[in-house]
Design a protein around this motif. Structure first.
Motif, PDB file in Angstrom:
ATOM      1  N   ALA A   1       0.836  -1.207   0.000  1.00  0.00           N
ATOM      2  CA  ALA A   1       0.000   0.000   0.000  1.00  0.00           C
ATOM      3  C   ALA A   1       0.870   1.256   0.000  1.00  0.00           C
ATOM      4  O   ALA A   1       0.548   2.241  -0.672  1.00  0.00           O
ATOM      5  N   ASP A   2       1.985   1.226   0.738  1.00  0.00           N
ATOM      6  CA  ASP A   2       2.900   2.370   0.746  1.00  0.00           C
ATOM      7  C   ASP A   2       3.491   2.598  -0.644  1.00  0.00           C
ATOM      8  O   ASP A   2       3.621   3.737  -1.086  1.00  0.00           O
ATOM      9  N   ALA A   3       3.847   1.525  -1.340  1.00  0.00           N
ATOM     10  CA  ALA A   3       4.407   1.652  -2.688  1.00  0.00           C
ATOM     11  C   ALA A   3       3.380   2.244  -3.653  1.00  0.00           C
ATOM     12  O   ALA A   3       3.719   3.082  -4.495  1.00  0.00           O
ATOM     13  N   VAL A   4       2.124   1.835  -3.516  1.00  0.00           N
ATOM     14  CA  VAL A   4       1.074   2.385  -4.376  1.00  0.00           C
ATOM     15  C   VAL A   4       0.869   3.869  -4.085  1.00  0.00           C
ATOM     16  O   VAL A   4       0.748   4.685  -5.005  1.00  0.00           O
ATOM     17  N   ARG A   5       0.866   4.241  -2.804  1.00  0.00           N
ATOM     18  CA  ARG A   5       0.711   5.661  -2.449  1.00  0.00           C
ATOM     19  C   ARG A   5       1.868   6.495  -3.003  1.00  0.00           C
ATOM     20  O   ARG A   5       1.657   7.580  -3.535  1.00  0.00           O
ATOM     21  N   LEU A   6       3.088   5.990  -2.867  1.00  0.00           N
ATOM     22  CA  LEU A   6       4.245   6.711  -3.383  1.00  0.00           C
ATOM     23  C   LEU A   6       4.189   6.815  -4.904  1.00  0.00           C
ATOM     24  O   LEU A   6       4.515   7.854  -5.479  1.00  0.00           O
ATOM     25  N   ALA A   7       3.759   5.757  -5.574  1.00  0.00           N
ATOM     26  CA  ALA A   7       3.634   5.793  -7.032  1.00  0.00           C
ATOM     27  C   ALA A   7       2.601   6.832  -7.459  1.00  0.00           C
ATOM     28  O   ALA A   7       2.815   7.556  -8.443  1.00  0.00           O
ATOM     29  N   ARG A   8       1.507   6.917  -6.747  1.00  0.00           N
ATOM     30  CA  ARG A   8       0.475   7.922  -7.080  1.00  0.00           C
ATOM     31  C   ARG A   8       0.992   9.331  -6.874  1.00  0.00           C
ATOM     32  O   ARG A   8       0.725  10.228  -7.681  1.00  0.00           O
ATOM     33  N   ARG A   9       1.742   9.546  -5.790  1.00  0.00           N
ATOM     34  CA  ARG A   9       2.312  10.880  -5.549  1.00  0.00           C
ATOM     35  C   ARG A   9       3.342  11.219  -6.618  1.00  0.00           C
ATOM     36  O   ARG A   9       3.419  12.363  -7.065  1.00  0.00           O
ATOM     37  N   THR A  10       4.128  10.227  -7.027  1.00  0.00           N
ATOM     38  CA  THR A  10       5.124  10.454  -8.073  1.00  0.00           C
ATOM     39  C   THR A  10       4.444  10.807  -9.386  1.00  0.00           C
ATOM     40  O   THR A  10       4.869  11.737 -10.084  1.00  0.00           O
ATOM     41  N   LEU A  11       3.395  10.088  -9.734  1.00  0.00           N
ATOM     42  CA  LEU A  11       2.655  10.385 -10.954  1.00  0.00           C
ATOM     43  C   LEU A  11       2.031  11.778 -10.891  1.00  0.00           C
ATOM     44  O   LEU A  11       2.023  12.510 -11.884  1.00  0.00           O
ATOM     45  N   GLY A  12       1.543  12.172  -9.724  1.00  0.00           N
ATOM     46  CA  GLY A  12       1.010  13.522  -9.562  1.00  0.00           C
ATOM     47  C   GLY A  12       2.079  14.589  -9.757  1.00  0.00           C
ATOM     48  O   GLY A  12       1.831  15.631 -10.383  1.00  0.00           O
ATOM     49  N   ALA A  13       3.286  14.341  -9.241  1.00  0.00           N
ATOM     50  CA  ALA A  13       4.382  15.290  -9.422  1.00  0.00           C
ATOM     51  C   ALA A  13       4.787  15.371 -10.891  1.00  0.00           C
ATOM     52  O   ALA A  13       5.062  16.466 -11.409  1.00  0.00           O
ATOM     53  N   ILE A  14       4.807  14.246 -11.571  1.00  0.00           N
ATOM     54  CA  ILE A  14       5.142  14.243 -12.999  1.00  0.00           C
ATOM     55  C   ILE A  14       4.111  15.047 -13.785  1.00  0.00           C
ATOM     56  O   ILE A  14       4.462  15.871 -14.636  1.00  0.00           O
ATOM     57  N   ARG A  15       2.843  14.826 -13.488  1.00  0.00           N
ATOM     58  CA  ARG A  15       1.778  15.567 -14.192  1.00  0.00           C
ATOM     59  C   ARG A  15       1.879  17.070 -13.920  1.00  0.00           C
ATOM     60  O   ARG A  15       1.706  17.891 -14.831  1.00  0.00           O
ATOM     61  N   ALA A  16       2.145  17.440 -12.668  1.00  0.00           N
ATOM     62  CA  ALA A  16       2.275  18.864 -12.333  1.00  0.00           C
ATOM     63  C   ALA A  16       3.480  19.473 -13.049  1.00  0.00           C
ATOM     64  O   ALA A  16       3.402  20.604 -13.547  1.00  0.00           O
ATOM     65  N   ASN A  17       4.587  18.750 -13.107  1.00  0.00           N
ATOM     66  CA  ASN A  17       5.772  19.257 -13.791  1.00  0.00           C
ATOM     67  C   ASN A  17       5.519  19.427 -15.282  1.00  0.00           C
ATOM     68  O   ASN A  17       5.948  20.422 -15.875  1.00  0.00           O
ATOM     69  N   LEU A  18       4.838  18.462 -15.891  1.00  0.00           N
ATOM     70  CA  LEU A  18       4.518  18.589 -17.312  1.00  0.00           C
ATOM     71  C   LEU A  18       3.570  19.756 -17.573  1.00  0.00           C
ATOM     72  O   LEU A  18       3.741  20.503 -18.538  1.00  0.00           O
ATOM     73  N   ALA A  19       2.579  19.914 -16.700  1.00  0.00           N
ATOM     74  CA  ALA A  19       1.640  21.027 -16.864  1.00  0.00           C
ATOM     75  C   ALA A  19       2.380  22.360 -16.747  1.00  0.00           C
ATOM     76  O   ALA A  19       2.131  23.291 -17.536  1.00  0.00           O
ATOM     77  N   TRP A  20       3.287  22.455 -15.782  1.00  0.00           N
ATOM     78  CA  TRP A  20       4.054  23.690 -15.614  1.00  0.00           C
ATOM     79  C   TRP A  20       4.919  23.954 -16.849  1.00  0.00           C
ATOM     80  O   TRP A  20       4.968  25.066 -17.365  1.00  0.00           O
ATOM     81  N   ALA A  21       5.615  22.925 -17.336  1.00  0.00           N
ATOM     82  CA  ALA A  21       6.508  23.111 -18.477  1.00  0.00           C
ATOM     83  C   ALA A  21       5.718  23.487 -19.735  1.00  0.00           C
ATOM     84  O   ALA A  21       6.129  24.391 -20.480  1.00  0.00           O
ATOM     85  N   PHE A  22       4.597  22.814 -19.982  1.00  0.00           N
ATOM     86  CA  PHE A  22       3.791  23.155 -21.154  1.00  0.00           C
ATOM     87  C   PHE A  22       3.181  24.551 -21.022  1.00  0.00           C
ATOM     88  O   PHE A  22       3.129  25.310 -21.989  1.00  0.00           O
TER      89      PHE A  22
END
Length: 130
Positions: free
Chosen positions: A43-64
């Protein structure tokens, strides 16, 4: 899985999880290897993966968004090269800073006893506050 007979199933599964104390064949075939023998780590790995995916999406949104605004301004001559370089540096710092927030992530302590409040500054008794 933790044994040699689990390796084939782990390789074909959508998500294979192996125990760190298992065989090398199972660990090599799995997508995720649990270092500690605690199923809460899944469950911790899934939570961390979701947070990582959220950070990736935010970074892409900022860059675009940055490019969507600055490229047309530079094309019509409203953005000088020095200002564009400074803005790009700030954009890069924001992306790196957003990604570094993942370093502060901590897994949950697992299931709590009923009625026990989390040990946060808002729930600590007054004498425990530093």
């Amino acid at each position: 899985g933790d044994g040699v007979n689990d390796a084939a199933a782990l390789a074909r599964a959508d998500l294979g999880i192996a125990m760190g104390s298992g065989t090398d064949a199972a660990i090599g075939a799995a997508d995720v290897t649990l270092v500690r023998e605690d199923l809460q780590a899944i469950a911790d790995a899934v939570r961390l993966a979701r947070r990582t995916l959220g950070a990736i999406r935010a970074n892409l949104a900022w860059a675009f968004g940055y490019n969507l605004v600055t490229v047309p301004l530079a094309a019509v001559g409203l953005l000088t090269p020095m200002l564009a370089a400074a803005a790009m540096s700030v954009s890069s710092l924001l992306v790196v800073g957003n990604s570094l927030r993942l370093c502060a992530w901590q897994p949950d302590g697992g299931p709590r006893k009923p009625g026990r409040r989390p040990n946060t500054p808002h729930h600590r008794p007054r004498w425990e506050t530093v």
